[in-house]
Design an enzyme around this catalytic site. Structure first.
Site, short mmCIF file in Angstrom:
data_model
loop_
_atom_site.label_atom_id
_atom_site.label_comp_id
_atom_site.label_asym_id
_atom_site.label_seq_id
_atom_site.Cartn_x
_atom_site.Cartn_y
_atom_site.Cartn_z
N TYR A 527 0.92 -1.23 0.07
CA TYR A 527 -0.08 0.00 -0.15
C TYR A 527 0.83 1.22 -0.03
O TYR A 527 1.39 1.80 -1.08
CB TYR A 527 -0.99 0.02 1.36
CG TYR A 527 -2.13 1.23 1.07
CD1 TYR A 527 -3.14 1.05 0.17
CD2 TYR A 527 -1.85 2.05 1.82
CE1 TYR A 527 -4.07 1.94 0.01
CE2 TYR A 527 -2.83 3.36 1.58
CZ TYR A 527 -4.01 2.97 0.86
OH TYR A 527 -4.96 3.99 0.93
N SER A 607 -6.36 0.44 -4.77
CA SER A 607 -6.55 1.96 -4.38
C SER A 607 -5.03 2.75 -4.67
O SER A 607 -4.13 2.57 -5.68
CB SER A 607 -7.13 2.19 -3.16
OG SER A 607 -7.83 3.22 -3.14
N ASP A 690 -17.35 3.37 -9.07
CA ASP A 690 -16.33 3.72 -8.25
C ASP A 690 -16.36 5.02 -8.22
O ASP A 690 -15.90 5.56 -9.19
CB ASP A 690 -15.03 3.25 -8.49
CG ASP A 690 -13.91 3.33 -7.47
OD1 ASP A 690 -14.15 4.32 -6.82
OD2 ASP A 690 -12.86 2.79 -7.40
N HIS A 725 -15.73 1.22 -5.03
CA HIS A 725 -14.26 1.29 -4.28
C HIS A 725 -13.82 0.12 -3.77
O HIS A 725 -12.79 -0.35 -3.50
CB HIS A 725 -13.90 2.35 -3.92
CG HIS A 725 -12.35 2.77 -3.83
ND1 HIS A 725 -11.57 2.95 -4.91
CD2 HIS A 725 -11.77 2.83 -2.79
CE1 HIS A 725 -10.38 2.86 -4.73
NE2 HIS A 725 -10.23 2.87 -3.29
#
Length: 762
Positions: A527, A607, A690, A725
């Site tokens: 991430y 993301s 999204d 999302h």
């Protein structure tokens, strides 16, 4: 007061961490030099090249077994002549038309791409077996952390395969609970989700939000807890907000935006959030505007009533910036004005609780790893702040005040430790935890005699504990039973060296006795952003990967919050390349230590993690066997132009600024795709609803990557319909999505399944 969590509670819900699914991959150095001249353009291939990539002609990799005819035919994707000039550099954007999700052309393209993707996935023999095992393992009873109001207990429960968890209420701890809200009745396919709820102080009314098809837009209603029936109240155009009830139950505070234009509901920018008070029984048009700032379009507001009902605390945020302001209103004063308690944007402050006119706040002001302070409203000058829990070597992650004691959760090397303190800040104990893992919860109020918390690890399903204040200990309250063999697996934490010499921790989970022969299929997940800390957590999808013989590797990259402010800032803006270097170094470590090798190494992330995957696969395409970027921010020059994207400028910078542009253009995944390059097998994932990271990011990236691909590896995009999302996604869709990703990896990594796969690890 229940615990806060960073980033600032009630701040913009940033790029959600899709930590439950596939893991990640990585690459290994800076991007190649930019092409000569001042024009950076996407690959230019003729129509035949765009629609049909010859696999047999590639000299780099063998033809995968799933493409028996030696050729993968991509949909025809029109290239426009759109370009933009940034500070003297012209950048082509030939797929700009894909930013219009509702246009007939885009809809036709989506269908064509999905037809191709599913024609490939459906011909992978192991796919049904993987889906079946995911379904079996996901089918277990699980609970959320209970909270109490008015003597009633509120908690969520999922019986296993329910698309959405059900909200229950019980009059006593051991009393028979009854379903209060069942989102599974709201839509036949489970795509309408419960997004938040707040019971009134007396436990008689419940405000709750619901969202459709994964959108961030929410509608809020009020339910009578006793009868289980809704009142007529119906609030709309709410995003990034909770509900905080007035002490007398007359109504609640919430935040909303103005109604958007219909045609831009899922793509238009969201500015000028406003704080309102809704009185029970009123039409939304009558709601009282509590606070707005017409001069500050980026400011967001979250109102929270203190437990004693005396103050409305207003948390003021500016996008995802970790700095914020704290205002308050004295609700006992008639026509009271908003008072600025913290009025400068120089640090982060989170309200914990109050004792009359004394506020407890957690802050990184003069403490990059955070501390707890007390601020007297009558003497709020910083010189008069009182330190209650000082900064320590570990990061102070969260604080709650329950039963007249502080529960402080610390993070040391991405693992949680929980200490208790009296109101003067003297440590009174340390919670005994089951092992290395993550803790959450500690909801409640100062007068409560109990609180609840959760514990999880990579191989420990989320277990709920009840802490008894009188006995000063926690005991298991609800423990899931999952049909797998946790003793077969182990997690180790290693530390490796990144490109600039920084030591980075990484969790590696695999079967015990793993042979380090370089042949283990490995999923490297990452991430690295927004001050979000990645700590051990259970997911049935991860267990299935382990049962498939896979290795799960999760590094704690810079940009996260694992080591406080400096760790976060080392992965922001002009330092963003550090995040990619950390991830690339993780991949090189796994290869060097013979956990895996390039043909067996996949990278994944969602993301901001999707950006990570996109960046490293374009910087080091030769390092990875497969890539799975999900709902990624992939066009770094235009992200700020859609919905809440402007809020991420604090972490990324903006192409509207010349210095930021010079940084962004070097790593933006879309702009760094190079023609005639052999990219790893790639499955891009997004959702058509999204409105956090609009799907155009993934659409444009897929089109450009397909046009540029010179090698035999497929470039596919899986576009989920009626999905956003990630938050609120139905269980059935999660199983399908994860299963398809694993099936893709089985082929891409040439990954035979063990004979005992699907037998619970027996």
């Amino acid at each position: 007061m229940g615990k806060f969590e960073r980033p600032v509670r009630a701040a913009i819900q940033v790029l959600c961490v899709l930590a439950g699914g596939l893991v990640a991959w990585s690459g290994c150095s800076r991007p190649s030099a930019e092409p000569a001249g001042d024009t950076l353009s996407s690959p230019e291939l003729n129509d035949e090249d765009q629609s049909s990539v010859s696999l047999a002609e590639s000299k780099h990799r063998p033809t995968p077994a799933w493409l028996e005819n030696g050729k993968l035919k991509y949909p025809q994707t029109h290239r426009g002549d759109v370009s933009d000039e940034y500070f003297g550099t012209r950048v082509a954007d030939p797929y700009r038309w894909l930013e219009e999700p509702g246009s007939p052309e885009t809809k036709a393209w989506i269908k064509a791409e999905n037809d191709l993707t599913f024609s490939v996935l459906e011909n992978i023999p192991q796919r049904p077996q993987i889906h079946r095992r995911l379904t079996e393992l996901w089918d277990y009873e699980r609970f959320g952390v209970p909270s109490t109001r008015g003597g009633k207990y509120f908690f969520t429960r999922n019986d296993g395969l329910q698309n959405q968890s059900v909200l229950y209420v019980a009059d006593t701890l051991e009393g028979k609970p009854r379903a209060l809200l069942d989102p599974n009745d709201w839509s036949p396919d489970g795509t309408v989700a419960l997004k938040g709820y707040a019971p009134s102080d007396d436990g008689k009314l419940l405000a709750y939000g619901r969202a459709t098809a994964g959108s961030d837009w929410e509608e809020w209603k009020i339910r009578d807890v006793e009868t289980g029936k809704d009142r007529d109240d119906h609030l709309r155009w709410i995003k990034f907000s909770g509900a905080s009830w007035a002490h007398d139950g007359s109504g609640f505070y919430y935040s909303r935006y103005d109604e958007p234009q219909k045609e831009t509901e899922l793509t238009g920018t969201n500015y000028h959030q406003k704080l309102y008070f809704h009185r029970v029984g009123d039409d939304q048009a009558k709601d009282r505007l509590v606070y707005e700032r017409k001069d500050e379009k980026e400011w967001g507001f979250y109102g929270e009533v203190t437990d004693d009902g005396r103050y409305l605390v207003i948390n003021v945020t500016r996008g995802t910036e970790r700095k914020n302001l704290i205002f308050y209103i004295d609700l006992e004063e008639k026509d009271a004005k908003v008072v600025e308690l913290i009025g400068s944007w120089d640090a982060q402050f989170d309200f914990v609780d109050n004792d009359g006119d004394k506020f407890w706040l957690v802050t990184d002001a003069d403490a990059p790893r955070y501390r707890l302070i007390q601020v007297d409203l009558r003497h709020s000058d910083r010189k008069q702040w009182k330190e209650v829990i000082p900064q320590s070597k570990a990061v102070l992650e969260s604080v709650s005040l329950v039963g007249d004691r502080f529960f402080a959760t610390f993070m040391a090397d991405a693992q949680n430790v929980v200490n208790t303190y009296d109101l003067a800040g003297k440590q009174s104990g340390t919670l005994e935890l089951p092992g290395i893992g993550s803790v959450g919860g500690f909801t409640g109020r100062r007068q409560d005699k109990e609180t609840f918390y959760s514990f999880t690890s990579f191989t420990t399903p989320t277990t709920i504990f009840r802490y008894d204040m009188d006995k000063n200990r926690g005991v298991v309250f609800r423990k899931p039973k999952v049909q797998f063999k946790p003793d077969r697996y182990e997690t180790r934490q290693v530390f490796y060296t990144s490109r600039d010499g920084t030591k980075v921790p990484m969790f590696i989970t695999a079967r015990k006795g793993l042979e380090l022969n370089g042949q283990n299929p490995t999923n490297l997940w990452g991430y690295g952003g927004f001050n979000i800390s990645i700590t051990p957590a259970f997911s049935p999808s991860r267990i299935v990967w382990l049962e498939m013989g896979g290795v799960l590797a999760i590094p704690n990259l810079r940009g996260g919050g694992e080591y406080g402010r400096e760790w976060h800032e080392a992965g922001m803006k002009q330092h963003k390349q550090n995040v990619f270097d950390d991830f690339i170094a993780a991949a090189e470590y796994l290869i060097r230590e013979r956990y895996t090798s390039t043909p067996k190494l996949a990278i994944s992330g969602g993301s901001n993690g999707g950006l990570l995957v996109g960046a490293v696969m374009t910087q080091r395409p030769e390092l990875f066997g497969a890539a799975l970027p999900a709902v990624g921010v992939l066009d770094m020059l235009r992200f700020q132009k859609f919905t809440i994207g402007w809020a991420w400028v604090s972490d990324y910078g903006s192409s509207d600024n010349e210095q930021d542009f010079r940084t962004l253009i070097k790593y933006s995944p879309l702009q760094n795709i190079r023609p005639h390059t052999n990219y790893p097998a790639t499955l891009i994932e997004t959702g058509d609803h999204d409105d956090r990271v609009v799907p155009a990011h993934s659409f444009k990236f897929a089109a450009a990557l397909q046009a540029a691909q010179a090698g035999p590896n497929p470039i596919l995009i899986r576009i989920e319909t009626s999905a956003g999302h990630g938050a609120g996604k139905p269980t059935s869709k999660m199983i399908e999505e994860v299963g398809d990703g694993y099936a893709f990896l089985v082929r891409a990594l040439d990954m035979p399944l063990d004979d005992d796969f699907g037998k619970g690890g027996q």
